[in-house]
Design a protein around this motif. Structure first.
Motif, PDB file in Angstrom:
ATOM      1  N   CYS A 148      34.397  28.095  36.701  1.00 11.80           N
ATOM      2  CA  CYS A 148      34.539  29.176  35.736  1.00 11.80           C
ATOM      3  C   CYS A 148      34.890  28.570  34.381  1.00 11.80           C
ATOM      4  O   CYS A 148      34.820  27.362  34.188  1.00 11.80           O
ATOM      5  N   THR A 149      35.276  29.416  33.449  1.00 11.75           N
ATOM      6  CA  THR A 149      35.631  28.967  32.107  1.00 11.75           C
ATOM      7  C   THR A 149      37.015  29.489  31.731  1.00 11.75           C
ATOM      8  O   THR A 149      37.579  30.355  32.415  1.00 11.75           O
ATOM      9  N   MET A 150      37.530  28.997  30.620  1.00 13.00           N
ATOM     10  CA  MET A 150      38.816  29.481  30.123  1.00 13.00           C
ATOM     11  C   MET A 150      38.757  30.956  29.764  1.00 13.00           C
ATOM     12  O   MET A 150      39.748  31.675  29.892  1.00 13.00           O
ATOM     13  N   LYS A 151      37.595  31.417  29.310  1.00 10.57           N
ATOM     14  CA  LYS A 151      37.460  32.818  28.904  1.00 10.57           C
ATOM     15  C   LYS A 151      37.389  33.749  30.102  1.00 10.57           C
ATOM     16  O   LYS A 151      37.713  34.937  29.992  1.00 10.57           O
ATOM     17  N   ASN A 152      36.942  33.232  31.246  1.00 11.31           N
ATOM     18  CA  ASN A 152      36.802  34.051  32.451  1.00 11.31           C
ATOM     19  C   ASN A 152      37.405  33.313  33.646  1.00 11.31           C
ATOM     20  O   ASN A 152      36.684  32.828  34.524  1.00 11.31           O
ATOM     21  N   PRO A 153      38.728  33.191  33.693  1.00  7.44           N
ATOM     22  CA  PRO A 153      39.364  32.393  34.750  1.00  7.44           C
ATOM     23  C   PRO A 153      39.419  33.111  36.090  1.00  7.44           C
ATOM     24  O   PRO A 153      39.268  34.328  36.174  1.00  7.44           O
ATOM     25  N   PHE A 154      39.640  32.326  37.143  1.00 11.27           N
ATOM     26  CA  PHE A 154      39.979  32.871  38.447  1.00 11.27           C
ATOM     27  C   PHE A 154      41.485  33.138  38.463  1.00 11.27           C
ATOM     28  O   PHE A 154      42.180  32.881  37.476  1.00 11.27           O
ATOM     29  N   SER A 155      42.006  33.642  39.577  1.00 10.73           N
ATOM     30  CA  SER A 155      43.453  33.834  39.700  1.00 10.73           C
ATOM     31  C   SER A 155      43.840  33.777  41.166  1.00 10.73           C
ATOM     32  O   SER A 155      43.006  33.937  42.064  1.00 10.73           O
ATOM     33  N   ILE A 156      45.122  33.534  41.402  1.00 11.58           N
ATOM     34  CA  ILE A 156      45.646  33.522  42.772  1.00 11.58           C
ATOM     35  C   ILE A 156      45.957  34.953  43.191  1.00 11.58           C
ATOM     36  O   ILE A 156      46.724  35.649  42.525  1.00 11.58           O
ATOM     37  N   SER A 157      45.358  35.393  44.289  1.00  9.30           N
ATOM     38  CA  SER A 157      45.588  36.758  44.760  1.00  9.30           C
ATOM     39  C   SER A 157      46.542  36.813  45.941  1.00  9.30           C
ATOM     40  O   SER A 157      47.088  37.871  46.264  1.00  9.30           O
ATOM     41  N   GLY A 190      32.191  37.444  43.261  1.00  6.19           N
ATOM     42  CA  GLY A 190      30.919  37.149  43.919  1.00  6.19           C
ATOM     43  C   GLY A 190      31.060  36.312  45.170  1.00  6.19           C
ATOM     44  O   GLY A 190      30.099  36.167  45.940  1.00  6.19           O
ATOM     45  N   HIS A 191      32.263  35.761  45.394  1.00  4.55           N
ATOM     46  CA  HIS A 191      32.473  34.891  46.553  1.00  4.55           C
ATOM     47  C   HIS A 191      33.845  35.182  47.149  1.00  4.55           C
ATOM     48  O   HIS A 191      34.816  35.367  46.432  1.00  4.55           O
ATOM     49  N   LYS A 192      33.931  35.179  48.468  1.00  2.80           N
ATOM     50  CA  LYS A 192      35.207  35.441  49.137  1.00  2.80           C
ATOM     51  C   LYS A 192      35.660  34.206  49.911  1.00  2.80           C
ATOM     52  O   LYS A 192      34.864  33.315  50.229  1.00  2.80           O
ATOM     53  N   GLY A 193      36.950  34.179  50.195  1.00  2.86           N
ATOM     54  CA  GLY A 193      37.490  33.147  51.072  1.00  2.86           C
ATOM     55  C   GLY A 193      37.714  31.798  50.434  1.00  2.86           C
ATOM     56  O   GLY A 193      38.006  30.830  51.132  1.00  2.86           O
ATOM     57  N   ILE A 194      37.586  31.678  49.118  1.00  2.00           N
ATOM     58  CA  ILE A 194      37.815  30.393  48.455  1.00  2.00           C
ATOM     59  C   ILE A 194      39.290  30.272  48.103  1.00  2.00           C
ATOM     60  O   ILE A 194      39.891  31.216  47.576  1.00  2.00           O
ATOM     61  N   GLY A 195      39.878  29.108  48.378  1.00  2.00           N
ATOM     62  CA  GLY A 195      41.284  28.941  48.077  1.00  2.00           C
ATOM     63  C   GLY A 195      41.674  27.480  47.938  1.00  2.00           C
ATOM     64  O   GLY A 195      40.867  26.569  48.127  1.00  2.00           O
ATOM     65  N   ILE A 196      42.938  27.268  47.593  1.00  2.00           N
ATOM     66  CA  ILE A 196      43.534  25.938  47.479  1.00  2.00           C
ATOM     67  C   ILE A 196      44.453  25.769  48.674  1.00  2.00           C
ATOM     68  O   ILE A 196      45.293  26.627  48.948  1.00  2.00           O
ATOM     69  N   HIS A 197      44.310  24.662  49.407  1.00  2.00           N
ATOM     70  CA  HIS A 197      45.117  24.476  50.607  1.00  2.00           C
ATOM     71  C   HIS A 197      45.345  22.992  50.866  1.00  2.00           C
ATOM     72  O   HIS A 197      44.890  22.126  50.110  1.00  2.00           O
ATOM     73  N   LYS A 227      55.911  25.495  46.124  1.00  2.00           N
ATOM     74  CA  LYS A 227      57.353  25.654  45.938  1.00  2.00           C
ATOM     75  C   LYS A 227      57.752  25.765  44.479  1.00  2.00           C
ATOM     76  O   LYS A 227      58.628  26.566  44.131  1.00  2.00           O
ATOM     77  N   ASN A 228      57.106  24.995  43.616  1.00  2.00           N
ATOM     78  CA  ASN A 228      57.606  24.849  42.248  1.00  2.00           C
ATOM     79  C   ASN A 228      56.799  25.558  41.169  1.00  2.00           C
ATOM     80  O   ASN A 228      57.326  25.810  40.087  1.00  2.00           O
ATOM     81  N   TYR A 229      55.529  25.869  41.420  1.00  2.00           N
ATOM     82  CA  TYR A 229      54.694  26.350  40.313  1.00  2.00           C
ATOM     83  C   TYR A 229      53.850  27.593  40.623  1.00  2.00           C
ATOM     84  O   TYR A 229      53.716  28.467  39.767  1.00  2.00           O
ATOM     85  N   ALA A 230      53.263  27.671  41.787  1.00  2.00           N
ATOM     86  CA  ALA A 230      52.274  28.724  42.068  1.00  2.00           C
ATOM     87  C   ALA A 230      52.926  30.091  42.245  1.00  2.00           C
ATOM     88  O   ALA A 230      54.055  30.208  42.723  1.00  2.00           O
ATOM     89  N   PHE A 231      52.201  31.127  41.847  1.00  2.00           N
ATOM     90  CA  PHE A 231      52.639  32.507  42.048  1.00  2.00           C
ATOM     91  C   PHE A 231      51.409  33.406  42.070  1.00  2.00           C
ATOM     92  O   PHE A 231      50.348  33.061  41.536  1.00  2.00           O
ATOM     93  N   VAL A 232      51.522  34.545  42.719  1.00  2.00           N
ATOM     94  CA  VAL A 232      50.430  35.511  42.762  1.00  2.00           C
ATOM     95  C   VAL A 232      50.186  36.028  41.343  1.00  2.00           C
ATOM     96  O   VAL A 232      51.117  36.443  40.654  1.00  2.00           O
ATOM     97  N   GLY A 233      48.957  35.971  40.904  1.00  2.00           N
ATOM     98  CA  GLY A 233      48.599  36.350  39.543  1.00  2.00           C
ATOM     99  C   GLY A 233      48.390  35.140  38.648  1.00  2.00           C
ATOM    100  O   GLY A 233      47.907  35.282  37.516  1.00  2.00           O
ATOM    101  N   MET A 234      48.720  33.957  39.111  1.00  2.00           N
ATOM    102  CA  MET A 234      48.567  32.732  38.313  1.00  2.00           C
ATOM    103  C   MET A 234      47.093  32.507  37.987  1.00  2.00           C
ATOM    104  O   MET A 234      46.215  32.634  38.849  1.00  2.00           O
ATOM    105  N   LYS A 235      46.802  32.170  36.735  1.00  2.00           N
ATOM    106  CA  LYS A 235      45.435  31.930  36.303  1.00  2.00           C
ATOM    107  C   LYS A 235      44.980  30.537  36.727  1.00  2.00           C
ATOM    108  O   LYS A 235      45.742  29.574  36.659  1.00  2.00           O
ATOM    109  N   VAL A 236      43.725  30.444  37.155  1.00  2.00           N
ATOM    110  CA  VAL A 236      43.165  29.185  37.649  1.00  2.00           C
ATOM    111  C   VAL A 236      41.792  28.974  37.028  1.00  2.00           C
ATOM    112  O   VAL A 236      40.918  29.840  37.118  1.00  2.00           O
ATOM    113  N   VAL A 237      41.610  27.822  36.394  1.00  2.00           N
ATOM    114  CA  VAL A 237      40.325  27.453  35.810  1.00  2.00           C
ATOM    115  C   VAL A 237      39.775  26.255  36.587  1.00  2.00           C
ATOM    116  O   VAL A 237      40.470  25.243  36.727  1.00  2.00           O
TER     117      VAL A 237
END
Length: 336
Positions: A148-157, A190-197, A227-237
């Motif tokens: 994605c881009t900075m103008k249209n980021p993903f986010s943690i749901s 447009g895509h489901k099930g993508i995450g950071i793990h 533990k230290n940084y991530a939260f629901v709603g956090m923007k991800v590029v």
């Protein structure tokens, strides 16, 4: 006649020297063009330093010793590269809700930044593993990580406990624990099930390309991020492979004196075709027995790395708040 012969020789030699001089001049110009200083525009695209779009000169590229390796891992072609040190500056965080993530598909890093007033501070850096095939995700099962881009980021749901989750990668190991302690589910339109793990049972793949779409971190790094940084709603590029460091990233690394091992020249990184045809290096094998070489095209038939049977945690948590830093405003305010 003798005089004419001498004159002809003089003319011939003069012309020869002129040609050599011109050739040398052209060669020098080509060398200057090849070695010209490059910069990035506001979106991280590489441009010539003298370009009107140039914002920040880029860092020098890493040496050719640092490169992508094609490794046969359980019979499947994967890409690995040189690991780097994890950085985590927990004491630099002022407001966790102003942190955001930027990932480089070209250089195999996940960065955490925080908008602090009019500045942006690098808070953490981890090695990452992306999907095996390069390019933007188009459909389920195409073995690509969306960008994605900075103008249209993903986010943690959602931040889910994934410590008991398992997955069958089709590599002969069966269903195994694969996600580390946490799964940070991303909103990727447009895509489901993508995450950071995490990378349980696949630690060797980080940093590199081996997943089916998700982003892998080392198990201790996913714990640190959660533990230290991530939260629901956090923007991800997640930046595309051809996108370099963004101007604010260059500024933060320069100001903080951050050194790193990998900064690839995009012209020298492997294409999907080169990965397909490259001579493989030996990787992991099951029970000491080598499986047949599974080509990239065959990977489309493997199961997509998405929802697993044990996943049943509902999303929750507070939304992130906007900061005053322009970078964060780009992440949160601009229309999609």
């Amino acid at each position: 006649m003798q005089i004419f012969r001498v004159l002809r020789k003089i003319i011939f030699l003069t012309a020869a020297f002129a040609l050599i001089a011109c050739s040398g001049s052209a060669s020098n110009k080509e060398q200057q063009t090849e070695n010209q200083v490059q910069a990035v525009d506001p979106d991280g695209n590489i441009v010539a330093a003298e370009s009107e779009k140039a914002v920040k000169p880029i860092f020098p590229y890493s040496s050719d010793d640092i490169r992508e390796h094609v490794v046969l891992d359980y019979g499947i072609r994967t890409v690995r590269t040189d690991p780097d040190n994890t950085i985590s500056f927990r004491d630099k965080v002022r407001d966790r809700n102003k942190c955001f993530i930027v990932m480089s598909k070209k250089d195999y890093y996940l960065y955490v930044y925080e908008a602090q007033g009019k500045d942006t501070v690098l808070i953490a850096r981890y090695d990452v593993c992306f999907a095996l095939k390069k390019g933007n995700k188009q459909k389920q099962g195409d073995m690509r990580t969306p960008h994605c881009t900075m103008k249209n980021p993903f986010s943690i749901s959602q931040i889910a406990d994934a410590s008991s989750w398992s997955h069958d990668f089709g590599d002969g190991r069966g269903s195994i624990k694969s996600y580390g302690d946490y799964f940070l589910r991303l909103v990727t339109p447009g895509h489901k099930g993508i995450g950071i793990h995490g990378s349980t049972n696949n630690r060797e793949s980080v940093p590199g390309r081996a997943s089916e779409g998700c982003i892998r971190l080392k198990d201790e790094d996913i714990r640190d991020l959660r533990k230290n940084y991530a939260f629901v709603g956090m923007k991800v590029v997640i930046k595309a492979e051809e996108v370099d460091d963004l101007p604010f990233e260059i500024h933060a690394m320069e100001k903080q004196g951050i050194e790193r091992k990998r900064h690839f020249d995009p012209k020298k990184t492997l294409t999907n075709e080169q990965i397909q045809n490259a001579k493989t290096e030996p990787g992991r094998v099951k029970g000491g027995k080598k499986r047949a070489d599974v080509q990239l095209d065959d990977l489309d038939n493997l199961q997509e790395e998405e929802f697993v049977a044990t996943e049943n945690v509902k999303s929750g948590g507070a939304k992130g708040t906007k900061g005053k830093n322009m970078t964060l405003e780009e992440l949160t305010s601009r229309p999609k």
